[in-house]
Write a protein that holds these residues in place. Structure first.
Motif, short mmCIF file in Angstrom:
data_model
loop_
_atom_site.label_atom_id
_atom_site.label_comp_id
_atom_site.label_asym_id
_atom_site.label_seq_id
_atom_site.Cartn_x
_atom_site.Cartn_y
_atom_site.Cartn_z
N HIS A 1 34.04 -32.71 -15.35
CA HIS A 1 33.93 -34.09 -15.86
C HIS A 1 34.49 -34.22 -17.26
O HIS A 1 34.15 -35.16 -17.99
CB HIS A 1 32.48 -34.55 -15.74
CG HIS A 1 32.02 -34.54 -14.33
ND1 HIS A 1 32.39 -35.50 -13.43
CD2 HIS A 1 31.32 -33.62 -13.62
CE1 HIS A 1 31.90 -35.19 -12.23
NE2 HIS A 1 31.25 -34.04 -12.32
N LEU A 2 35.34 -33.29 -17.63
CA LEU A 2 36.11 -33.45 -18.84
C LEU A 2 37.12 -34.56 -18.57
O LEU A 2 37.82 -34.54 -17.57
CB LEU A 2 36.87 -32.14 -19.13
CG LEU A 2 36.79 -31.57 -20.54
CD1 LEU A 2 35.35 -31.23 -20.87
CD2 LEU A 2 37.65 -30.35 -20.66
N PRO A 3 37.21 -35.54 -19.47
CA PRO A 3 38.17 -36.63 -19.24
C PRO A 3 39.60 -36.14 -19.46
O PRO A 3 39.91 -35.60 -20.51
CB PRO A 3 37.79 -37.68 -20.28
CG PRO A 3 36.79 -37.06 -21.19
CD PRO A 3 36.42 -35.71 -20.68
N VAL A 4 40.44 -36.32 -18.43
CA VAL A 4 41.85 -35.98 -18.63
C VAL A 4 42.73 -37.24 -18.65
O VAL A 4 43.86 -37.18 -19.11
CB VAL A 4 42.38 -35.00 -17.55
CG1 VAL A 4 41.72 -33.64 -17.70
CG2 VAL A 4 42.17 -35.52 -16.17
N HIS A 5 42.20 -38.32 -18.15
CA HIS A 5 42.88 -39.62 -18.27
C HIS A 5 41.80 -40.65 -18.54
O HIS A 5 41.33 -41.31 -17.60
CB HIS A 5 43.63 -39.99 -16.98
CG HIS A 5 44.82 -39.14 -16.71
ND1 HIS A 5 44.80 -38.12 -15.77
CD2 HIS A 5 46.07 -39.13 -17.24
CE1 HIS A 5 45.99 -37.54 -15.76
NE2 HIS A 5 46.77 -38.13 -16.64
N PRO A 6 41.41 -40.83 -19.79
CA PRO A 6 40.20 -41.60 -20.12
C PRO A 6 40.15 -42.99 -19.48
O PRO A 6 39.07 -43.53 -19.26
CB PRO A 6 40.24 -41.69 -21.64
CG PRO A 6 40.99 -40.47 -22.05
CD PRO A 6 42.03 -40.25 -20.99
N GLU A 7 41.30 -43.58 -19.21
CA GLU A 7 41.25 -44.89 -18.54
C GLU A 7 41.68 -44.76 -17.08
O GLU A 7 42.12 -45.74 -16.47
CB GLU A 7 42.14 -45.90 -19.27
CG GLU A 7 41.45 -46.57 -20.44
CD GLU A 7 41.85 -45.93 -21.76
OE1 GLU A 7 43.04 -45.60 -21.92
OE2 GLU A 7 40.96 -45.73 -22.61
N GLY B 1 31.83 -41.76 -15.25
CA GLY B 1 32.91 -41.79 -16.22
C GLY B 1 34.22 -42.20 -15.57
O GLY B 1 34.26 -42.66 -14.42
N GLN B 2 35.27 -42.03 -16.34
CA GLN B 2 36.59 -42.39 -15.83
C GLN B 2 37.56 -41.26 -16.09
O GLN B 2 37.53 -40.63 -17.16
CB GLN B 2 37.12 -43.63 -16.57
CG GLN B 2 36.73 -44.96 -15.94
CD GLN B 2 37.44 -46.08 -16.67
OE1 GLN B 2 37.15 -46.34 -17.82
NE2 GLN B 2 38.39 -46.72 -15.98
N VAL C 1 45.51 -29.58 -18.99
CA VAL C 1 45.08 -30.45 -20.09
C VAL C 1 43.63 -30.11 -20.45
O VAL C 1 43.29 -29.95 -21.63
CB VAL C 1 45.20 -31.94 -19.70
CG1 VAL C 1 44.52 -32.82 -20.72
CG2 VAL C 1 46.67 -32.32 -19.55
#
Lengths: 412, 412
Positions: A258-264, A272-273, A329
């Motif tokens: 759940h590390l964000p790699v594409h925050p949007e 999350g996103q 990433v």
DNA sequence: CTCTATTTGTTCAGCGATTGAATTATTTGC
DNA sequence: GCAAATAATTCAATCGCTGAACAAATAGAG
């Protein structure tokens, strides 16, 4: 700050012996070839007299045994080599995963002495029933171990989910478990373990954590700090720092999925996103490769992908490249943060490593500030499938090696 | 696996006393109010006889002193309280930063007993000249310390950059340093330190690491695991796990500034794309707030931003909100990975915390899987400016507390 | 005001574990 | 067959912790 790691409590007269027992046994375990008492004396800094006394205790307690003298050049009385005993205490490793149950027994030396795997889709099975089946397999394992002169001193269960200190499985999303009180469910079955001071009868832990421990103690010994990534439907990481698993404040570290790699980017079921899992999880790769998941059981998806990639299928190659980039990433971020120099791809990623490693390395090269001075190694796990079960069993015997006094007090 | 942290080497007869000296002294240091010998005996598990003997050594070595008896209800002989000595060994903290030099002296109890700050733009100054000036300040500090009955036993230097094991500053981009051999440069000046076994004369370390250590040992004691983020022109993090700083394999952990928050976003001078620093670094915030950097010295940018935000300036508020969101994305990733429950905003972020915390918390809430079960605290640093210098000095005296035997062997 | 209960801190014989030197054991090389 | 070399054991000496008894100092009861 790396201060001396002193024992937490009081150091009494007897602790002295306990600590030296652990010191000597640890050396024997870590040695490449069977060391003599004299080797141990120079290695530890203890006198030969003390080492002899300590070794006598270890021999009496069935923790080590004398081996054939190692060939040595030159004159002098030949040494008697010391090795970890192939009889005595052993650890029981258990694993419940989405598509199999696994049980294994590991001895002091880290050898797998028994192994059973039962393949089945566990998602529709009630937790109590799954555990009952596991206990049945464990019973057979115990009998087999006993025949080999091994005594089970503790068990560890690997689960693909979040586990709290008490062994309650808070959430195992891909298994469909929620708030499963594993210790209570297992307590209903007759015990298989001989209790030893200092060794918990049952530890329940995250599958990624235990797989990382398995990797840590695999032969030949690798680095003592690394990141182990288990890529299944979810993506979990075990963080090993200085030879110890880092668990976090509540034991829930390693949620790299759940590390964000594409925050949007794409919404994730975690709320999350753009989480890594949405780009490099098994289902995401399968979908990107154009495979229809319904026709593909979970336990063959990875093999099918590897097959297609091997054959040069463009869709599969592109899917793996994109997944590797997303993974890169995230890994680059972790490496920047923790300054690790080794990343191990485990679980389903192990078989896909030939296609995942290049893009991961590319991202690391581009994003990690310190990569210029010292390279980062990315490699597949050396343990095969069911690495978590082996790691689980290994974690039990490592406790004996780290604290032999408890076992010795029991065994006389 | 959290095995017992046994001392690395052999446990000899004398180690026993060494370990118990450290145990008792550590308890005295950690206690809220001055403990009696009897308190220490129950707390440590040692007998009162042993504690008395150990305390006698500590008193003779000027590491602790007896205080006024703590008021106690009930009958019985009144206890004599034990406190860390306000004379004896002390640590020297040094800091070179972009816009100031700082020197301080911290005693065993963690009190700052001397402090000098020299504000100046250090970027045009040659490293050797900057260090020479620092040494001059340190000489005055040593004299002041000596007047107070303090002996400097070690020094630690904080630098905003990457430092290797030998103390070589590989790269301090915002300071313009590259491959500066700090120990060699300092060795040209007369020594200020009285060598003590077990305490290195000079440690050079990253500013973010030392600031985190300062936070760890600040009063009142906070959690033993947390992430400390120093937000300056660059963004560095100190990772404290179980009361110890985690340095990484090569000592370069904490490069949170280059965590990707928008993988296809703005190029960064590190070679990557979309690094946090490009969205939440001081320069990025200043630019987003519409301020002209040329008119704004580096050391006032943060104050000016806080001023504008306080006054309700829409541009500043939006810039801080966006920076906080980017920071939150990165922090959420770290929290997912390491399962920390406390994040401390330090350096320039401390003053901006009222505006940064809400968006950071929002991202954590949205992205951290486990936030639902236990909340994450985000708060500003308790130490003010020059936290790194204080942390540096504190790291020296912590070594004495952790290994008092070295000092005692010297002081007789 | 005295006596008792209570808690703190010290003294001392006893003991367990390590040490270091001397001794025994076993092999190679001459 | 003997000397040199290396491994392992034996044993008196020593160091530091333990446990129990003892001395010190105070609060509270009568």
């Amino acid at each position: 700050m790396s201060l001396t790691h002193a024992p937490a409590g009081a150091v009494r007269q007897g602790s002295l012996r306990e600590l030296n027992l652990a010191l000597v046994l640890g050396r024997i375990a870590a040695a490449e070839r069977p060391p003599s008492r004299a080797d141990l004396a120079t290695a530890t800094g203890l006198t030969r007299a003390t080492v002899s006394a300590v070794v006598e205790d270890l021999l009496a307690g069935q923790l080590v045994s004398e081996s054939d003298p190692a060939p040595r050049s030159g004159a002098g009385r030949p040494a008697r080599g010391l090795v970890l005993a192939d009889q005595g205490p052993a650890g029981l490793g258990l694993e419940v995963n989405v598509d199999y149950l696994a049980v294994c027994v590991v001895d002091l030396a880290g050898e797998v002495r028994h192994r059973t795997v039962h393949r089945a889709d566990l998602r529709p099975v009630a937790p109590a029933d799954a555990l009952a089946q596991l206990v049945e397999m464990a019973g057979a394992a115990r009998d087999d171990a006993a025949d080999q002169g091994l005594t089970l001193v503790g068990a560890a269960l690997a689960v693909p989910g979040l586990v709290d200190d008490a062994g309650l499985v808070r959430l195992a999303p891909n298994l469909g478990w929620q708030d499963v009180p594993v210790p209570a469910l297992l307590a209903e079955h007759p015990p298989l373990i001989e209790q030893v001071p200092g060794v918990p009868a049952l530890v329940v832990d995250n599958e990624a954590n235990l797989a990382a421990l398995g990797e840590l103690h695999s032969q030949p010994p690798g680095p003592s700090s690394f990141l182990h990534i288990s890529g299944e439907v979810g993506i979990g990481a075990g963080i090993v720092l200085d030879g110890a698993l880092f668990r976090g404040v509540r034991g829930w570290s390693g949620e790299i999925g759940h590390l964000p790699v594409h925050p949007e980017g794409r919404p994730c079921r975690c709320g999350g996103q753009g989480c890594l899992e949405q780009y490099a999880g098994q289902e995401a790769i399968v979908a990107a490769a154009g495979l229809v998941r319904a026709e593909l059981p979970a336990d063959t998806a990875t093999a099918r992908l590897a097959e297609l990639a091997e054959a040069g299928d463009a869709d599969a190659l592109r899917a793996l490249h994109d997944a590797g980039t997303a993974l890169g990433v995230a890994v680059a971020g972790v490496v920047n943060l923790l300054d690790l120099d080794t990343v191990v791809l485990g679980g389903g990623y192990a078989a896909l490593a030939p296609w995942l490693c290049p893009p991961v390395l590319a991202e690391i090269g581009a994003r990690v500030l310190t990569a210029a001075w010292s390279p980062v190694t990315v490699r597949p796990s050396t343990l095969g499938a069911e690495a978590a079960a082996v790691g689980a069993a290994g974690s039990v015997v490592r406790r004996i090696v780290a604290q032999p006094a408890g076992w010795l007090a029991r065994a006389g």
